[in-house]
Design an enzyme around this catalytic site. Structure first.
Site, PDB file in Angstrom:
ATOM      1  N   ARG A 114       0.854  -1.196   0.000  1.00  0.00           N
ATOM      2  CA  ARG A 114       0.000   0.000   0.000  1.00  0.00           C
ATOM      3  C   ARG A 114       0.886   1.241   0.000  1.00  0.00           C
ATOM      4  O   ARG A 114       1.694   1.423   0.920  1.00  0.00           O
ATOM      5  CB  ARG A 114      -0.914  -0.030   1.238  1.00  0.00           C
TER       6      ARG A 114
ATOM      7  N   HIS B 134      -2.955  10.914   1.056  1.00  0.00           N
ATOM      8  CA  HIS B 134      -2.460  10.632   2.413  1.00  0.00           C
ATOM      9  C   HIS B 134      -1.845  11.936   2.924  1.00  0.00           C
ATOM     10  O   HIS B 134      -0.660  12.004   3.220  1.00  0.00           O
ATOM     11  CB  HIS B 134      -1.459   9.479   2.386  1.00  0.00           C
TER      12      HIS B 134
ATOM     13  N   GLU C  92      -7.610   8.154   6.446  1.00  0.00           N
ATOM     14  CA  GLU C  92      -7.926   8.720   7.756  1.00  0.00           C
ATOM     15  C   GLU C  92      -8.505  10.141   7.704  1.00  0.00           C
ATOM     16  O   GLU C  92      -7.872  11.107   8.161  1.00  0.00           O
ATOM     17  CB  GLU C  92      -6.677   8.693   8.650  1.00  0.00           C
TER      18      GLU C  92
ATOM     19  N   ASN D 137      -7.458   1.200   9.869  1.00  0.00           N
ATOM     20  CA  ASN D 137      -6.158   1.360  10.523  1.00  0.00           C
ATOM     21  C   ASN D 137      -6.379   1.224  12.021  1.00  0.00           C
ATOM     22  O   ASN D 137      -7.139   2.003  12.608  1.00  0.00           O
ATOM     23  CB  ASN D 137      -5.557   2.740  10.230  1.00  0.00           C
TER      24      ASN D 137
ATOM     25  N   TYR E 173      -4.626   0.786  15.857  1.00  0.00           N
ATOM     26  CA  TYR E 173      -3.429   0.824  16.706  1.00  0.00           C
ATOM     27  C   TYR E 173      -3.734   0.554  18.171  1.00  0.00           C
ATOM     28  O   TYR E 173      -2.949  -0.068  18.871  1.00  0.00           O
ATOM     29  CB  TYR E 173      -2.737   2.191  16.573  1.00  0.00           C
TER      30      TYR E 173
ATOM     31  N   GLU F 176      -3.545  -0.672   8.095  1.00  0.00           N
ATOM     32  CA  GLU F 176      -2.375  -0.303   8.909  1.00  0.00           C
ATOM     33  C   GLU F 176      -2.510  -0.946  10.270  1.00  0.00           C
ATOM     34  O   GLU F 176      -3.598  -0.932  10.861  1.00  0.00           O
ATOM     35  CB  GLU F 176      -2.293   1.217   9.149  1.00  0.00           C
TER      36      GLU F 176
HETATM   37  O1  IFM Z   1       2.304   7.124  10.346  1.00  0.00           O
HETATM   38  C1  IFM Z   1       0.923   7.141  10.484  1.00  0.00           C
HETATM   39  C2  IFM Z   1       0.237   6.997   9.139  1.00  0.00           C
HETATM   40  O2  IFM Z   1       0.645   7.978   8.240  1.00  0.00           O
HETATM   41  C3  IFM Z   1      -1.251   7.116   9.306  1.00  0.00           C
HETATM   42  N1  IFM Z   1      -1.742   6.221  10.325  1.00  0.00           N
HETATM   43  C4  IFM Z   1      -1.042   6.176  11.587  1.00  0.00           C
HETATM   44  C5  IFM Z   1       0.445   6.028  11.370  1.00  0.00           C
HETATM   45  C6  IFM Z   1       1.176   5.979  12.726  1.00  0.00           C
HETATM   46  O3  IFM Z   1       0.954   7.140  13.448  1.00  0.00           O
END
Ligand code: IFM
Length: 447
Positions: free
Chosen positions: A76, A120, A165, A293, A295, A352
């Protein structure tokens, strides 16, 4: 027992143009809002900029060899709008398009399927000077840019992501001011307009991509998180629901339900988008996939004196990454199951997932990152549980191939599975790279 993934499951890595390309003045590229922001004193840790980053613009062939060595079937990447249209509109920069031609050709030669993100975060500064995403017209300029790129690359690229995002574009860029263009607006009025104009750009792009690319798969990427109340009190649960509304539902509902969530429209009062007839139908154009995405989760407490009358709290006894984000693998399962239940996208990808850690080279030139291996292993296992629960998860892109420019944190946060020694630009696979190699080779996660 190893956890076997479905046949054809697409493993990959993800990156973004401004975070890796460098070469900001090369071959006619125009200025982006991130060039301007990163060169503004005090905005980025250590005064870092993306001027050089990983110098991927010149080293892309080496980076694709690294991916081939990893064995990833997919990658990606994102396109820098100001390389293609230096002023955001008008004159096309052929040299910029030619770079992406070379990059895609090289990926195809290596048998790696490209997933291309069209935006992005690197808006051409010239468009920002006219108001950027605060202006409805920017969605038309974006649609024009998408038309140019998809006509050029659509013979080889089938998987397209309109935006990465939107929450970060709106809230970090136009309310909190920690991302470009750095606007601070606690009322969130700007963010509301921006998110609507981004949504419009998305809706316009979907039909353009379908018209230009036979067999296109079109999606968008949202950063979403499970939102948990810090306690079982009615106040904390209501605060968690509000936070879910402003971070998750505000972005997913328009795309999949054709409306903004009523409770958040009511909460925001005057700070709401200017919705014109036809907008919501356009925004809710059917998609082929949704990228998530993931985290961490958010733990929310009611706080009458705080902005939004809530605050995020740190759970006790938890593990945190270098970003200060809690390691919470089951949140990925929970989120995927929830998104599948509430929005029913045709397919889902984790676009992500990964972690920043204080990695360092040892005396023998290796990077041992057992915590990243544990992080990836536990999140892969959570994705596997989601698939068992019926989620149509088709692939998983880890963030990120190599250490790079982590926005306001500059180069201080290392998310890569390859270490980048920035002075020499050497890429050094970390232990997690070799772990991931095994996962990809076997299509399974060792328990
Ligand atoms: O680095 C970023 C990415 O550009 C977008 N999503 C979160 C990642 C980590 O912060």
């Amino acid at each position: 027992m190893a956890l076997k993934f479905p046949d054809g499951f697409l493993w990959g890595t993800a990156t973004a143009s401004y975070q890796i390309e460098g070469a900001v003045h090369t071959d006619g590229r125009g200025e982006s809002i991130w060039d301007r922001f990163s060169h503004t004193p005090g905005k980025i840790e250590n005064g870092d900029t993306g001027d050089v980053a990983c110098d991927h613009y010149h080293r892309y062939a080496e980076d694709i060899r690294l991916m081939a060595d990893l064995g990833t079937p997919a990658y990606r990447l994102s396109i820098a709008w100001p390389r293609v249209l230096p002023a955001g509109k008008g004159q096309i920069n052929e040299a910029g398009l030619a770079f992406y031609d070379r990059l895609i050709d090289e990926l195809c030669k290596a048998g790696i399927v490209p997933f291309v993100t069209l935006y992005h975060w690197d808006l051409p500064q010239a468009l920002q000077d006219e108001g950027g995403w605060l202006r409805r017209e920017t969605s038309d300029h974006y649609a024009h840019y998408v038309d140019i790129v998809t006509r050029r690359l659509g013979d080889r690229v089938k998987n397209w992501i309109t935006f990465n995002e939107p929450l970060c574009i709106a809230d970090l860029g136009h309310a909190l001011g920690v991302h470009a263009p750095g606007h601070v607006d606690p009322s969130y009025a700007e963010a509301a307009h921006v998110s609507h104009h981004v949504n419009l750009g998305h809706g316009k792009a979907v039909s353009i991509i379908r018209a230009n690319v036979p067999g296109a798969h079109v999606g968008i990427v949202l950063n979403m998180a499970p939102i948990h109340a810090a306690s079982d009190t009615e106040e904390d649960r209501a605060a968690a629901r509000r936070f879910d509304g402003v971070t998750n539902r505000w972005y997913a509902d328009p795309l999949f339900k054709g409306e903004y969530p009523a409770d958040i429209l009511a909460l925001r009062g005057q700070a709401v988008p200017d919705i014109q007839p036809g907008d919501m139908q356009l925004i809710a154009a059917p998609l082929d996939f949704l990228g998530i995405n993931y985290y961490t989760r958010s733990l929310v407490q009611n706080a009458p004196d705080a902005p939004g009358q809530l605050k995020l709290v740190r759970p006790p006894n938890a593990e945190f990454t270098a970003m200060g984000w809690e390691v919470y693998p089951d949140g990925l399962r929970e989120l995927l199951v929830r998104v599948h239940r509430d929005y029913q996208p045709k397919a889902l990808y984790v676009t992500e997932n990964g972690c920043a850690l204080p990695d360092a080279l040892d005396e023998s030139g290796h990077v041992h990152d057992p915590r990243r291996i544990a992080y990836l292993r536990s999140h892969f296992a959570a994705a596997h549980r989601a698939i068992r629960e019926g989620v149509p998860l088709k692939g998983y892109f880890i963030w990120t191939l190599m250490d790079n420019f982590e926005w306001a944190y500059g180069y201080s946060k290392r998310f890569g599975i390859a270490y980048v020694d920035f002075p020499s630009q050497r890429r050094i696979p970390k232990d997690s790279f070799h772990f991931y190699q095994g996962v990809i080779r076997t299509n399974a996660v060792p328990e």
